[in-house]
Design a protein around this motif. Structure first.
Motif, PDB file in Angstrom:
ATOM      1  N   LYS A   1       0.808  -1.222   0.000  1.00 18.89           N
ATOM      2  CA  LYS A   1       0.000   0.000   0.000  1.00 18.89           C
ATOM      3  C   LYS A   1       0.843   1.275   0.000  1.00 18.89           C
ATOM      4  O   LYS A   1       0.288   2.365   0.016  1.00 18.89           O
ATOM      5  CB  LYS A   1      -0.923   0.001   1.208  1.00 18.89           C
ATOM      6  CG  LYS A   1      -1.938  -1.124   1.172  1.00 18.89           C
ATOM      7  CD  LYS A   1      -2.814  -1.117   2.386  1.00 18.89           C
ATOM      8  CE  LYS A   1      -3.779  -2.285   2.334  1.00 18.89           C
ATOM      9  NZ  LYS A   1      -4.619  -2.354   3.508  1.00 18.89           N
TER      10      LYS A   1
ATOM     11  N   GLU B   1       2.701   4.463  -1.047  1.00 21.12           N
ATOM     12  CA  GLU B   1       2.572   5.385  -2.170  1.00 21.12           C
ATOM     13  C   GLU B   1       3.928   5.954  -2.564  1.00 21.12           C
ATOM     14  O   GLU B   1       4.108   6.367  -3.708  1.00 21.12           O
ATOM     15  CB  GLU B   1       1.618   6.514  -1.821  1.00 21.12           C
ATOM     16  CG  GLU B   1       0.189   6.047  -1.654  1.00 21.12           C
ATOM     17  CD  GLU B   1      -0.765   7.197  -1.397  1.00 21.12           C
ATOM     18  OE1 GLU B   1      -0.396   8.361  -1.648  1.00 21.12           O
ATOM     19  OE2 GLU B   1      -1.884   6.925  -0.953  1.00 21.12           O
TER      20      GLU B   1
ATOM     21  N   ARG C   1       7.374   8.233  -6.133  1.00 19.83           N
ATOM     22  CA  ARG C   1       5.954   7.911  -5.975  1.00 19.83           C
ATOM     23  C   ARG C   1       5.623   6.680  -6.794  1.00 19.83           C
ATOM     24  O   ARG C   1       6.022   6.545  -7.936  1.00 19.83           O
ATOM     25  CB  ARG C   1       5.084   9.086  -6.425  1.00 19.83           C
ATOM     26  CG  ARG C   1       3.596   8.809  -6.273  1.00 19.83           C
ATOM     27  CD  ARG C   1       2.752  10.040  -6.498  1.00 19.83           C
ATOM     28  NE  ARG C   1       2.997  11.111  -5.557  1.00 19.83           N
ATOM     29  CZ  ARG C   1       2.509  11.162  -4.321  1.00 19.83           C
ATOM     30  NH1 ARG C   1       1.752  10.191  -3.880  1.00 19.83           N
ATOM     31  NH2 ARG C   1       2.773  12.167  -3.541  1.00 19.83           N
ATOM     32  N   GLN C   2       4.864   5.781  -6.190  1.00 22.28           N
ATOM     33  CA  GLN C   2       4.457   4.538  -6.838  1.00 22.28           C
ATOM     34  C   GLN C   2       3.097   4.746  -7.479  1.00 22.28           C
ATOM     35  O   GLN C   2       2.092   4.817  -6.806  1.00 22.28           O
ATOM     36  CB  GLN C   2       4.400   3.391  -5.820  1.00 22.28           C
ATOM     37  CG  GLN C   2       5.698   3.170  -5.082  1.00 22.28           C
ATOM     38  CD  GLN C   2       6.842   2.795  -5.997  1.00 22.28           C
ATOM     39  OE1 GLN C   2       6.743   1.815  -6.735  1.00 22.28           O
ATOM     40  NE2 GLN C   2       7.908   3.569  -5.963  1.00 22.28           N
ATOM     41  N   LEU C   3       3.067   4.855  -8.786  1.00 23.02           N
ATOM     42  CA  LEU C   3       1.822   5.065  -9.518  1.00 23.02           C
ATOM     43  C   LEU C   3       1.158   3.735  -9.805  1.00 23.02           C
ATOM     44  O   LEU C   3       1.832   2.722  -9.978  1.00 23.02           O
ATOM     45  CB  LEU C   3       2.106   5.807 -10.824  1.00 23.02           C
ATOM     46  CG  LEU C   3       2.745   7.181 -10.663  1.00 23.02           C
ATOM     47  CD1 LEU C   3       3.099   7.758 -12.028  1.00 23.02           C
ATOM     48  CD2 LEU C   3       1.802   8.109  -9.939  1.00 23.02           C
TER      49      LEU C   3
ATOM     50  N   SER D   1      -7.345   3.551 -10.423  1.00 26.03           N
ATOM     51  CA  SER D   1      -6.500   4.729 -10.301  1.00 26.03           C
ATOM     52  C   SER D   1      -7.320   5.922  -9.812  1.00 26.03           C
ATOM     53  O   SER D   1      -8.504   6.045 -10.096  1.00 26.03           O
ATOM     54  CB  SER D   1      -5.837   5.048 -11.630  1.00 26.03           C
ATOM     55  OG  SER D   1      -6.805   5.405 -12.575  1.00 26.03           O
TER      56      SER D   1
END
Length: 119
Positions: free
Chosen positions: A27, A29, A37-39, A47
């Motif tokens: 989880k 981010e 940042r983890q998109l 999304s």
């Protein structure tokens, strides 16, 4: 073979950082190691735009309550929402909302964020 060269094994609740490859929480981010940042994966319906608006929620509102313009209110298009409310009895807004439902599902994340992601 030493520990540094061994392959990394992740648990079920973990993922690899998309930039540095470090194992991080599923989880997370932002990667705690590199700060990137983890998109979400491209094309995923889960999304969320920077302002918190979800493409999936907008599509579902357009499908189920689109004739009343609820999806327009959700996306911040208050004027269009009022127009939908004024003309819902003609069923024209319901037809348009069904088309918008399909458009939301096929719209790219970048386009959704550009159109509806403003804060």
């Amino acid at each position: 073979m030493n520990e540094a060269s061994a392959t990394k094994q992740k648990n079920i609740d973990e993922k690899f950082c998309k930039d540095c490859g470090e194992i991080i929480n599923e989880k997370a981010e932002i990667c705690p190691k590199c700060g990137v940042r983890q998109l979400p994966a491209p094309g995923s319906l889960s999304s969320v735009a920077p302002n918190g608006k979800s493409k999936l929620v907008a599509a579902l509102l357009a499908f189920f309550l689109g004739g009343f313009g609820i999806h327009k209110f959700y996306l911040g298009r208050i004027g269009w929402g009022i127009v939908y409310l004024l003309f819902f009895w003609t069923f024209i807004p319901a037809i348009i909302a069904f088309i918008e439902f399909i458009l939301y599902l096929v719209m790219s994340d970048e386009e959704f964020n550009r159109k509806y992601g403003g804060a």
